[in-house]
Design an enzyme around this catalytic site. Structure first.
Site, mmCIF file in Angstrom:
data_model
loop_
_atom_site.group_PDB
_atom_site.id
_atom_site.type_symbol
_atom_site.label_atom_id
_atom_site.label_comp_id
_atom_site.label_asym_id
_atom_site.label_seq_id
_atom_site.Cartn_x
_atom_site.Cartn_y
_atom_site.Cartn_z
ATOM 1 N N GLY A 14 -6.294 -4.018 14.692
ATOM 2 C CA GLY A 14 -6.929 -5.071 15.472
ATOM 3 C C GLY A 14 -7.537 -4.458 16.735
ATOM 4 N N LYS A 34 30.442 21.701 0.031
ATOM 5 C CA LYS A 34 30.427 20.233 0.079
ATOM 6 C C LYS A 34 31.810 19.718 0.394
ATOM 7 C CE LYS A 34 31.629 17.458 -2.779
ATOM 8 N NZ LYS A 34 32.041 16.680 -3.966
ATOM 9 N N ALA A 53 32.625 37.129 -3.734
ATOM 10 C CA ALA A 53 31.343 36.726 -4.314
ATOM 11 C C ALA A 53 31.557 35.980 -5.628
ATOM 12 C CB ALA A 53 30.486 37.955 -4.551
ATOM 13 N N TYR A 57 30.388 28.283 -4.899
ATOM 14 C CA TYR A 57 30.403 26.839 -4.696
ATOM 15 C C TYR A 57 31.786 26.451 -4.197
ATOM 16 C CZ TYR A 57 30.789 21.882 -5.409
ATOM 17 O OH TYR A 57 31.027 20.551 -5.194
ATOM 18 N N ARG A 91 43.447 36.491 -16.069
ATOM 19 C CA ARG A 91 42.323 37.017 -16.858
ATOM 20 C C ARG A 91 42.911 37.873 -17.968
ATOM 21 N NH1 ARG A 91 41.226 41.040 -11.868
ATOM 22 N NH2 ARG A 91 42.570 42.717 -12.584
ATOM 23 N N ARG A 132 0.821 -1.224 0.000
ATOM 24 C CA ARG A 132 0.000 0.000 0.000
ATOM 25 C C ARG A 132 0.850 1.268 0.000
ATOM 26 N NH1 ARG A 132 -3.844 -0.616 4.718
ATOM 27 N NH2 ARG A 132 -4.786 1.297 3.954
ATOM 28 N N ASN A 191 39.259 35.073 2.909
ATOM 29 C CA ASN A 191 38.065 35.756 2.428
ATOM 30 C C ASN A 191 37.816 35.337 0.984
ATOM 31 O OD1 ASN A 191 36.155 37.636 1.482
ATOM 32 N ND2 ASN A 191 36.764 39.048 3.094
ATOM 33 N N GLY A 246 1.853 -13.988 7.401
ATOM 34 C CA GLY A 246 1.259 -13.369 8.579
ATOM 35 C C GLY A 246 2.281 -13.096 9.674
ATOM 36 N N GLU A 265 -8.942 -8.964 14.404
ATOM 37 C CA GLU A 265 -8.541 -8.169 13.238
ATOM 38 C C GLU A 265 -9.774 -7.563 12.576
ATOM 39 O OE1 GLU A 265 -5.267 -7.344 12.280
ATOM 40 O OE2 GLU A 265 -5.188 -8.113 14.323
#
Ligand code: UD1
Ligand code: CA
Length: 455
Positions: A145, A338, A367, A353, A427, A18, A364, A83, A159
């Site tokens: 029951g 993580k 952002a 991340y 860069r 179920r 530090n 049962g 039952e």
């Protein structure tokens, strides 16, 4: 007096059809822990030394989970689900071998059971009863029951499918846990037949059989929440809600500030120090420790993580497994961490991340910094030294080491190690062309005039 010995038999063989799930029923979870783990933890806390777990054929995952939680537990396979009494007898060998004073039968799908309730259930055996059953007053008894009591004595459990209309009106229900005197247990269990509507061997028939043997049966009444059985996803959700209420209350009682307790989701093993503040809408997965004075701001998700003293997390932060924050570390909004240690006083305040990394004390991280930890095949580590300064929007391509006190210019893609105290820039150099914009504007207006002169 010598303490009575006890064997607990946990019945977990049912598929739980179920639940409409490919996952065995007892491996569904509430409060970050499987149903069977909750049951086994309660058994261990009640000081019961021996535990047998009855699983279905092919349910190695259930046996493995039982082993993980309670390494001493022995698994028995019930070949066919015929049962609950038939399931209990799958562990017959353990009953014979250990010859315990008490046999405690617990269903694997009643995760809210508490150790003190298990002890209360065993108590009547010490006073001479042969069988004790946990009963509760159900708001909606359908499906359970019913405990049939005559002249103050428990005489039978009926039952749902086999109950008469009068018996169905009884709201004292079987909680599904039973304690049997060890010296009578096998004699009782082996007399149970499958002579009923469903053709199953019902454990619940043990009561009538014991009464027929002139042995005493006792009902021990508890709150419904202790024995809620889970057969459906709706019942799973109800049990989750009860578990959360209990955990929130325990956290508040222990001095944790939960600003809006009803919005905070905890795991059974969440650990808090003193003076911790948890703002609204925070979710704790399993295995989280929060030390003294830490603050978890709203909308944060934390799992298998360690949050050090006076650290600050969120709002909107995600700490994944292996995140370890040192004292006073700060993890700000839209930051995911993580398998990384963020040492004392280090800051990762915005949009980052950090995975498979170590961030030194007081470093530090600007952002938008990303540790590029995955090359499509393997994960690699990024090591950032104490007091390093990583400019915003940098990509740190692992494996890579940034030295102590080193600087990384904003927008860098760092692919080689950076020594202590160095500046690294990775860069394109900025190009400036004086007057270029006004020349462009001049060309544009010329073009417009030409267009006008045509019409
Ligand atoms: C059972 C009780 C019912 C009680 C209710 C409480 C019986 C016959 N009925 O009903 O009186 O009110 O629990 O929650 O005991 N299992 C096996 N092998 C089997 C059958 C079941 O291991 O052959 C295990 C299931 O995995 C489950 C537990 O036994 O963990 C109980 O079985 P379930 O089918 O859920 O019984 P209920 O119909 O809920
Ligand atoms: Ca059940």
């Amino acid at each position: 007096m010598k303490a009575r010995t006890c064997l607990a038999i946990v019945l977990a063989a049912g598929e739980g059809t179920r639940m409409r799930s490919a996952v065995p029923k007892v491996l569904h979870a509430i409060a970050g822990r499987s149903l069977i783990a909750h049951v086994l933890a309660a058994i261990a806390e009640a000081g019961i030394a021996d535990t047998a777990v009855v699983i279905g054929p092919g349910q190695e995952a259930v046996a493995a989970e039982a082993q993980r939680v309670l390494p001493g537990a022995t698994a028995f396979v019930q070949r066919e689900q015929r049962g609950t009494a038939h399931a209990a007898l799958a562990a017959k060998e353990a009953i014979g071998r250990l010859a315990p004073d008490d046999v405690l039968i617990v269903y694997g799908d009643t995760p809210l059971i508490r150790p003190e309730t298990l002890m209360r259930l065993r108590a009547p055996l010490g006073a001479g009863a042969a069988i004790a059953v946990l009963g509760f007053r159900a708001a909606n008894p359908f499906g359970y029951g019913r405990l049939v009591v005559a002249d103050g004595k428990l005489v039978a459990i009926r039952e749902e499918a086999d109950a008469s209309a009068a018996e169905r009106a009884i709201n004292l229900c079987n909680g599904g846990l039973m304690a049997l005197a060890g010296n009578h247990a096998l004699a009782i269990l082996e007399q149970i037949s499958n002579d009923n509507r469903k053709g199953e061997f019902y454990l619940t028939d043990a009561v009538e059989i014991a009464c027929g043997m002139k042995l005493d049966a006792v009902a021990v009444e508890v709150e419904e929440d202790d024995v809620r059985g889970i057969n459906t996803k709706a019942q799973l959700a109800e049990a989750e809600s009860v578990a959360q209420q209990r955990l929130r209350k325990a956290a508040l009682d222990a001095g944790v500030t939960l600003v809006a307790p009803e919005t905070v989701f905890l795991s059974a093993d969440t650990k808090f120090g003193k003076d911790v503040v948890v703002e609204p809408y925070v979710v704790f997965g399993e295995n989280v420790t929060v030390e003294d004075g830490a603050v978890i701001h709203s909308f944060s998700h934390v799992a298998s993580a360690h949050i050090g003293k006076r650290a600050s997390v969120g709002p909107f932060a995600r700490l994944r497994p292996g995140a370890k924050l040192g004292e006073g570390a700060r993890i700000g909004n839209f930051v995911e961490v993580k398998q990384s240690a963020i040492e004392a006083g280090a800051k990762v305040n915005h949009l980052s991340y950090i995975g498979d990394a170590s961030v030194g004390a007081n470093a530090n991280i600007g952002a938008g910094t990303i540790t590029c930890n995955y090359d499509g095949i393997q994960k690699h580590r990024t090591e950032i030294g104490d007091e390093a300064f990583v400019g915003s929007n940098s990509a740190l391509v692992a494996p890579v080491r940034i030295g102590k006190r080193a600087y990384i210019g904003s927008g860098s893609v760092i692919t080689a190690n950076v020594p202590d105290d160095a500046l690294a820039l990775g860069r394109g150099r900025q190009v400036v062309k004086e007057g270029w914009a006004s020349r462009l504007r001049g060309l544009k207006s010329l073009g417009k005039k030409k267009a006008h002169s045509h019409d």
